[in-house]
Design a protein around this motif. Structure first.
Motif, PDB file in Angstrom:
ATOM      1  N   THR A 192       0.827  -1.207   0.000  1.00 40.96           N
ATOM      2  CA  THR A 192       0.000   0.000   0.000  1.00 40.96           C
ATOM      3  C   THR A 192       0.861   1.258   0.000  1.00 40.96           C
ATOM      4  O   THR A 192       0.558   2.236  -0.701  1.00 40.96           O
ATOM      5  CB  THR A 192      -0.945  -0.014   1.221  1.00 40.96           C
ATOM      6  OG1 THR A 192      -1.627  -1.271   1.285  1.00 40.96           O
ATOM      7  CG2 THR A 192      -1.977   1.097   1.111  1.00 40.96           C
ATOM      8  N   ALA A 226      -7.936  -2.600   6.513  1.00 45.43           N
ATOM      9  CA  ALA A 226      -8.703  -2.947   5.313  1.00 45.43           C
ATOM     10  C   ALA A 226      -9.316  -1.694   4.682  1.00 45.43           C
ATOM     11  O   ALA A 226      -9.353  -1.562   3.449  1.00 45.43           O
ATOM     12  CB  ALA A 226      -9.797  -3.956   5.669  1.00 45.43           C
ATOM     13  N   SER A 227      -9.783  -0.774   5.509  1.00 46.73           N
ATOM     14  CA  SER A 227     -10.340   0.475   4.971  1.00 46.73           C
ATOM     15  C   SER A 227      -9.282   1.267   4.227  1.00 46.73           C
ATOM     16  O   SER A 227      -9.549   1.844   3.158  1.00 46.73           O
ATOM     17  CB  SER A 227     -10.922   1.317   6.114  1.00 46.73           C
ATOM     18  OG  SER A 227     -11.968   0.637   6.769  1.00 46.73           O
ATOM     19  N   ALA A 269      -8.689  -0.338   0.883  1.00 46.16           N
ATOM     20  CA  ALA A 269      -9.834  -0.089   0.000  1.00 46.16           C
ATOM     21  C   ALA A 269      -9.813   1.332  -0.546  1.00 46.16           C
ATOM     22  O   ALA A 269     -10.109   1.574  -1.726  1.00 46.16           O
ATOM     23  CB  ALA A 269     -11.130  -0.352   0.762  1.00 46.16           C
ATOM     24  N   LEU A 312      -7.311   1.510  -3.264  1.00 44.71           N
ATOM     25  CA  LEU A 312      -7.853   0.876  -4.476  1.00 44.71           C
ATOM     26  C   LEU A 312      -8.732   1.861  -5.250  1.00 44.71           C
ATOM     27  O   LEU A 312      -8.694   1.906  -6.486  1.00 44.71           O
ATOM     28  CB  LEU A 312      -8.663  -0.369  -4.101  1.00 44.71           C
ATOM     29  CG  LEU A 312      -7.857  -1.613  -3.726  1.00 44.71           C
ATOM     30  CD1 LEU A 312      -8.761  -2.653  -3.072  1.00 44.71           C
ATOM     31  CD2 LEU A 312      -7.185  -2.206  -4.961  1.00 44.71           C
ATOM     32  N   SER A 333      -5.595   7.393   2.378  1.00 41.64           N
ATOM     33  CA  SER A 333      -5.312   5.991   2.672  1.00 41.64           C
ATOM     34  C   SER A 333      -4.074   5.829   3.542  1.00 41.64           C
ATOM     35  O   SER A 333      -4.073   5.080   4.527  1.00 41.64           O
ATOM     36  CB  SER A 333      -5.126   5.219   1.359  1.00 41.64           C
ATOM     37  OG  SER A 333      -4.557   3.949   1.587  1.00 41.64           O
ATOM     38  N   GLU A 390      -2.825  -2.576  -8.197  1.00 38.59           N
ATOM     39  CA  GLU A 390      -4.218  -2.838  -7.832  1.00 38.59           C
ATOM     40  C   GLU A 390      -4.408  -4.319  -7.530  1.00 38.59           C
ATOM     41  O   GLU A 390      -5.070  -4.695  -6.552  1.00 38.59           O
ATOM     42  CB  GLU A 390      -5.154  -2.406  -8.968  1.00 38.59           C
ATOM     43  CG  GLU A 390      -5.296  -0.907  -9.144  1.00 38.59           C
ATOM     44  CD  GLU A 390      -6.294  -0.301  -8.180  1.00 38.59           C
ATOM     45  OE1 GLU A 390      -7.488  -0.217  -8.503  1.00 38.59           O
ATOM     46  OE2 GLU A 390      -5.869   0.098  -7.086  1.00 38.59           O
ATOM     47  N   LEU A 421      -5.444  -5.917  -3.935  1.00 41.90           N
ATOM     48  CA  LEU A 421      -6.599  -6.808  -3.787  1.00 41.90           C
ATOM     49  C   LEU A 421      -6.192  -8.086  -3.067  1.00 41.90           C
ATOM     50  O   LEU A 421      -6.926  -8.588  -2.201  1.00 41.90           O
ATOM     51  CB  LEU A 421      -7.193  -7.127  -5.161  1.00 41.90           C
ATOM     52  CG  LEU A 421      -8.082  -6.048  -5.789  1.00 41.90           C
ATOM     53  CD1 LEU A 421      -8.428  -6.415  -7.234  1.00 41.90           C
ATOM     54  CD2 LEU A 421      -9.360  -5.864  -4.965  1.00 41.90           C
ATOM     55  N   LEU A 425      -5.829  -7.207   0.527  1.00 40.34           N
ATOM     56  CA  LEU A 425      -7.125  -7.039   1.178  1.00 40.34           C
ATOM     57  C   LEU A 425      -7.714  -8.401   1.547  1.00 40.34           C
ATOM     58  O   LEU A 425      -8.258  -8.583   2.642  1.00 40.34           O
ATOM     59  CB  LEU A 425      -8.074  -6.273   0.250  1.00 40.34           C
ATOM     60  CG  LEU A 425      -9.377  -5.753   0.851  1.00 40.34           C
ATOM     61  CD1 LEU A 425      -9.098  -4.777   1.985  1.00 40.34           C
ATOM     62  CD2 LEU A 425     -10.220  -5.083  -0.228  1.00 40.34           C
TER      63      LEU A 425
END
Length: 426
Positions: A45, A102-103, A106, A109, A134, A200, A204, A207
């Motif tokens: 991330t 996780a937020s 997301a 993303l 993020s 991406e 994913l 995540l």
């Protein structure tokens, strides 16, 4: 109706019983696996947030904007980070680490989708703000998550493992993203699409991996009333706090220089359009910062600060000389040395702030330090972008280096005086 359990000898501290041993072993294994999964998510991330660094040259050539707009787009990211740190960076303490991590993934993303579908200047600005939000959600959450997972998986031992992993994921990720993006941009057919698609997919996967990680925070039965992050510093320690914040801001300004303007400098002034080289240069600076933090992890605080200030100033001098001599070798050498200095100086600044923070307000005090650091990431680099529009690149970079040198000189006295001759360990 409660089932009757067979009688068993009570399990004491030295004899927990085979079933309990099995449960503890499985629990520890789950936390140890979760530790590495969170480290992966943290790395990927952070890496995605720096993917655009070697691509700005392509956007600028396509849309016809200059270095000033590059720095504005870059500053949008720092603004997103600061807003997120202030408004939501502390919420994982009662919402849970996994949910907040996780937020954060997301949200990044979503920023990737904006990069892919709206690649004009307004889209780039919005995507960078979202990506910054993020990272503001992730940094404190992931750092605390790693520490708690490590303690649960190893019986509270080897705290250094969590510190090393957090440092490698944070600074290493910021270098890894441009490195991968630069090589993809150099050798794939669609350089403004493929780097984002690759990361991406990795995010994913991250995540999905978070679903396997145990939660480490017990959510309160009654949700506390929301409040923004506070910055708490004892009144008599504020001059020292401001000195540490200024030192962190100066270091992050140097990182911002290499993340935003170095690729365009390589392509324009040095006439080397290689995106792979641009990504490698950014990676070298952030990698050096991470290595310096790890290498000086057990050094005395005064040594960290002296080492950091000296290397930052020496590296700045080489970077300035590289601009005047149009030398790639000097630029890379200066970047690595200055990056090492930033890593050591920032670690020393964190240790200084932890040393003056009240025990019950360490998180709040560190939040202030991070806000100062990201302010340094944005404001001086935007000023440099404006200066390059008004003056030559040589003049602008020289002034930038001079300002940073003055700041370092001003904060050296209070920081080194506080650390003492022997210093404390960081």
């Amino acid at each position: 109706m409660t089932a009757v359990q067979p009688l068993a000898r009570p399990a004491g501290p030295r004899d927990p019983g085979p079933s309990r041993l099995g449960r503890l072993g499985r629990r520890g294994a789950g936390h140890r696996t979760g530790f590495w999964l969170v480290g992966f998510v943290f790395l990927i991330t952070m890496a995605f947030s720096a993917v655009p660094a070697p691509l700005y040259v392509l956007y600028a050539a396509r849309d016809g904007f200059g270095s000033l707009m590059v720095t504005v787009i870059f500053a949008a990211y720092a603004a997103g980070v600061m807003a997120s740190l202030f408004l939501a960076g502390h919420l994982s303490d009662w919402l849970g680490r996994r949910r907040m991590a996780a937020s954060a993934v997301a949200v990044n993303l979503v920023s990737g989708v904006v990069f892919l579908t709206w690649p004009t200047v307004p889209g780039l600005l919005i995507a960078r703000v979202i990506s910054g939000v993020s990272i503001g959600l992730l940094t404190a959450t992931a750092t605390a998550y790693l520490s708690e997972l490590d303690a649960a998986g190893h019986g509270g031992l080897a705290r250094r493992r969590a510190e090393i992993t957090a440092t490698a994921a944070n600074l290493g990720g910021l270098g890894f993203g441009p490195l991968v993006a630069g090589f993809l941009a150099q050798y794939v057919a669609d350089p403004l699409q493929v780097p984002y698609l690759v990361f991406e997919a990795l995010m994913l996967a991250g995540l999905a991996a978070l679903a396997l990680v145990p939660e480490t925070v017990a959510r309160p039965l009654a949700r506390p009333a929301y409040r923004p992050q506070r910055v708490s510093v004892p009144a008599d320690q504020r001059p020292l706090f401001f000195a540490a914040g200024a030192a962190a801001a100066a270091g992050f300004a140097l990182l911002g220089l290499f993340t935003s303007l170095a690729p365009s400098f390589l392509a324009g002034t040095l006439h080397d359009p290689s995106h792979a080289l641009a990504g490698t240069a950014t990676f070298a600076v952030f990698g050096a910062a991470a290595v310096a933090q790890l290498a000086l992890g057990r050094a005395a605080l005064r040594r960290q600060l002296v080492f950091g200030m000296g290397l930052l100033l020496f590296g700045l001098a080489l970077v300035t000389a590289a601009v005047w001599a149009t030398s790639l070798a000097l630029l890379l050498a200066g970047g690595v040395l200055a990056g090492s200095g930033v890593g050591a100086l920032f670690k020393g600044s964190v240790s200084t702030v932890l040393g003056i923070a009240p025990t019950a307000a360490r998180g709040e005090t560190l939040a202030g330090l991070f806000l100062a650091a990201y302010l340094g990431l944005a404001v001086p680099v935007v000023a440099l972008g404006v200066a390059t529009e008004l003056f030559s690149t040589r003049t602008a970079v020289s002034a930038f280096a001079a300002v940073l040198a003055v700041v370092v000189a001003m904060v050296s006295r209070p920081l080194l005086h506080r650390s003492g001759p022997g210093g404390n360990r960081g």
